[in-house]
Design a protein around this motif. Structure first.
Motif, PDB file in Angstrom:
ATOM      1  N   PHE A  73      35.616  11.424   7.237  1.00 43.42           N
ATOM      2  CA  PHE A  73      33.624  11.661   7.500  1.00 43.42           C
ATOM      3  C   PHE A  73      33.063  11.360   8.021  1.00 43.42           C
ATOM      4  N   THR A  74      31.296  11.823   7.789  1.00 45.24           N
ATOM      5  CA  THR A  74      30.780  11.416   9.140  1.00 45.24           C
ATOM      6  C   THR A  74      30.167  10.228   9.397  1.00 45.24           C
ATOM      7  N   ALA A  75      29.178  10.421  10.214  1.00 47.04           N
ATOM      8  CA  ALA A  75      28.850   8.519  11.634  1.00 47.04           C
ATOM      9  C   ALA A  75      28.217   7.717   9.776  1.00 47.04           C
ATOM     10  N   ARG A  76      27.292   8.870   9.369  1.00 46.82           N
ATOM     11  CA  ARG A  76      26.588   8.324   8.199  1.00 46.82           C
ATOM     12  C   ARG A  76      27.211   7.853   7.778  1.00 46.82           C
ATOM     13  N   THR A  77      28.120   8.425   6.635  1.00 41.06           N
ATOM     14  CA  THR A  77      28.673   8.008   5.803  1.00 41.06           C
ATOM     15  C   THR A  77      30.128   6.953   6.246  1.00 41.06           C
ATOM     16  N   LEU A  78      29.903   6.675   7.497  1.00 43.58           N
ATOM     17  CA  LEU A  78      30.994   5.391   8.015  1.00 43.58           C
ATOM     18  C   LEU A  78      30.330   4.435   8.177  1.00 43.58           C
ATOM     19  N   GLU A  79      28.999   4.726   8.146  1.00 44.67           N
ATOM     20  CA  GLU A  79      27.900   3.269   8.170  1.00 44.67           C
ATOM     21  C   GLU A  79      27.872   2.682   6.630  1.00 44.67           C
ATOM     22  N   VAL A  80      27.735   4.165   5.947  1.00 51.44           N
ATOM     23  CA  VAL A  80      27.428   3.713   4.508  1.00 51.44           C
ATOM     24  C   VAL A  80      28.633   2.730   4.060  1.00 51.44           C
ATOM     25  N   PHE A  81      30.025   3.063   4.239  1.00 56.90           N
ATOM     26  CA  PHE A  81      30.751   2.480   4.174  1.00 56.90           C
ATOM     27  C   PHE A  81      31.232   1.141   4.190  1.00 56.90           C
ATOM     28  N   ASP A  82      30.678   0.760   5.956  1.00 57.30           N
ATOM     29  CA  ASP A  82      30.258  -0.456   6.482  1.00 57.30           C
ATOM     30  C   ASP A  82      29.536  -1.579   5.760  1.00 57.30           C
ATOM     31  N   GLN A  83      28.634   0.032   5.267  1.00 53.27           N
ATOM     32  CA  GLN A  83      27.290  -1.255   4.952  1.00 53.27           C
ATOM     33  C   GLN A  83      27.433  -2.213   3.546  1.00 53.27           C
ATOM     34  N   ARG A  84      28.785  -1.302   3.246  1.00 50.09           N
ATOM     35  CA  ARG A  84      29.268  -2.131   1.593  1.00 50.09           C
ATOM     36  C   ARG A  84      30.924  -2.960   1.934  1.00 50.09           C
ATOM     37  N   GLY A  85      30.929  -2.778   2.980  1.00 49.96           N
ATOM     38  CA  GLY A  85      32.406  -3.449   3.310  1.00 49.96           C
ATOM     39  C   GLY A  85      33.466  -2.972   2.739  1.00 49.96           C
ATOM     40  N   LEU A  86      33.709  -1.987   2.913  1.00 47.96           N
ATOM     41  CA  LEU A  86      34.691  -0.878   2.183  1.00 47.96           C
ATOM     42  C   LEU A  86      35.541  -0.256   3.518  1.00 47.96           C
ATOM     43  N   LEU A  87      35.449  -0.743   4.866  1.00 42.81           N
ATOM     44  CA  LEU A  87      36.025  -0.174   5.873  1.00 42.81           C
ATOM     45  C   LEU A  87      37.485  -0.301   5.760  1.00 42.81           C
TER      46      LEU A  87
END
Length: 491
Positions: A46-60
């Motif tokens: 997945f792309t950088a913005r989706t990486l950020e989105v997942f990180d912002q929800r503690g999902l990474l």
């Protein structure tokens, strides 16, 4: 009501939306036609913005060890994503879409989403005050009611068709094959490698698998109800490369095309669309799943606020206003990429010119921002601060409770008013919104010359991570809070 929101489709968009709604305390039922996940993975990261989105929800962390790469492409031409200068500038590779979907499903169900597999929407009616849905289930037909219905059911969306959404654009002009194969000695071929008669790609996966993509020019698209046969795929590969791979064993096969369609509106009354139900396109650069996830994150908090009665007037309509232009640019850039890596020798002069242009950092930065999603900016009120409307960058913070970050503050999917100047008056003005906005006083950790928030004393961040207000600004904080989060005390 059987639920406040019914989501149709348990793909990335539907599962992400279900999780977002549950974080806001909204009752949600997810209806999925298939009894079990297919296990197929068109996307491999997945792309950088989706990486950020997942990180912002503690999902990474749920994905285990992930590999981040700054190398990307535009139409098969290499682009350096590190030029974006973000902590999350690179994309994630080596994570099959099936793994991402399984992670999102577990998260959404843990939060309380009611996922019902083997349930197919047969029909529905928007009754003005609610939506009534007729569902085929293993136990027979049943009717469900909800305040809103969201179609996240893919490119052939039942919800889109039944609700009468206009879906203009162009149909596929060619057919391509994708297959994951084992037992074949296939040398790697980069995306965009043209051969006489078409384009081929091959890349190694885990467990001895090889992914291949075959595009044979002049092959008319077919409306299939079943995947292509291995004989079709291996024969096309042989015609284009001269290599016989018919002895390999396919794990799964798929056919796809290069359509470009987008609905004219993302909302009709109490029915909304997200993801591939709203836009279909050539899967260039793996942007489809990413845009779908980001649609869901933009919609989730707005729909939740509307259901709970806290939304300001017109908030739900901003979902279309903000995401439709993103979808339009998605179609534009995937069509442009398709011309670059799917055309014949007549396109080589344009490829050569594009290669020269990409050598300039400004051009690479522009293309990387477009494909990654990091350059998305919404019109969020008056002001000229460079961060206004963009997503908040990852910044480490020192606060009353110790070390945190702008990313961690967004885990609960609530609004955040970040006070960087220890401003008691600001905190007092925001107190009436404490039921939906967290006020955090902190200072930026790290060198001052590397502080992207240095020019502001406070930022208001929406649950989707986009900056809605900065201080100093042309409007007071209370006005900015009301514009994004409604009147205090409303419910």
């Amino acid at each position: 009501m059987d639920a406040q929101v019914i989501v149709v489709g348990a793909g990335p968009a539907g599962l992400m939306l279900a999780g977002e709604l549950r974080l806001a305390g909204v009752e949600v039922v997810v209806l999925e036609r298939l009894a079990e996940p297919t296990g197929e993975s068109r996307g491999l990261g997945f792309t950088a913005r989706t990486l950020e989105v997942f990180d912002q929800r503690g999902l990474l962390s749920r994905l285990g060890d992930i590999e981040i790469t700054d190398l990307g492409h535009f139409g098969g031409l290499p682009v350096d994503f590190s030029l974006l200068g973000s902590a999350h500038s690179g994309g994630v590779k080596g994570v099959p879409q099936a793994v991402t979907e399984a992670m999102l499903e577990k998260w959404a169900v843990e939060l309380g989403a009611d996922l019902r597999r083997g349930h197919e929407v047969l029909s529905f009616a928007d009754e003005g005050e609610y939506v009534e849905v007729e569902v085929g289930s293993p136990d027979g037909p049943r009717r469900l009611r909800a305040a809103y219905l969201v179609g996240c059911d893919g490119g052939r969306s039942t919800v889109r068709k039944a609700a009468g959404f206009d879906f203009p654009g162009t149909d596929s002009t060619m057919e391509m094959f994708l297959a994951d194969v084992r037992g074949c000695d296939i040398a790697p071929r980069p995306i965009g490698e043209t051969v006489p008669g078409g384009m081929v790609m091959a890349g190694p996966l885990d467990n001895g698998l090889v992914r291949i993509i075959v595009c044979e020019r002049g092959t008319p698209p077919r409306r299939r109800t079943e995947p292509p046969s291995w004989e079709e795929v291996s024969s096309a590969w042989h015609r284009l490369t001269g290599q016989d791979i018919s002895g390999g064993t396919p794990v799964w096969l798929s056919a796809f095309g290069n359509p470009a369609r987008q609905v004219t509106q993302y909302r009709r009354g109490r029915v909304l669309l997200a993801g591939d139900a709203a836009h279909i396109h050539l899967p260039a650069g793996g942007q489809g799943m990413n845009t779908s996830v980001q649609d869901a994150v933009n919609l989730g908090w707005k729909l939740a606020a509307t259901v709970k009665g806290t939304a300001p007037e017109g908030l739900l309509d901003t979902y279309h206003e903000e995401r439709h232009p993103v979808g339009r640019r998605l179609l534009m850039n995937t069509q442009a990429q398709g011309l670059l890596f799917l055309s014949g020798a007549e396109m080589q002069p344009l490829r050569d010119v594009m290669s020269e242009l990409i050598a300039f950092d400004n051009v690479s930065r522009h293309l990387a921002g477009m494909v990654s999603g990091l350059s998305i900016r919404y019109e969020l009120g008056p002001g000229d601060h460079p961060l206004l409307g963009l997503r908040i960058p990852h910044v480490d913070l020192d606060g009353e409770s110790g070390r945190t970050s702008t990313t961690e503050l967004l885990h609960p999917a609530r609004g955040v008013l970040l006070d960087l100047a220890d401003n008691a008056a600001l905190r007092s003005a925001a107190e009436p919104w404490s039921d939906r906005v967290d006020v955090v006083t902190a200072t930026v950790h790290g060198p001052a010359d590397q502080n992207p928030l240095a020019s502001t004393g406070a930022v208001l961040v929406r649950p989707d991570g986009h900056v809605a207000w900065t201080a100093p600004g042309p409007v007071p904080p209370a006005e900015a809070l009301a514009r994004s989060f409604g009147a205090p005390g409303s419910r």
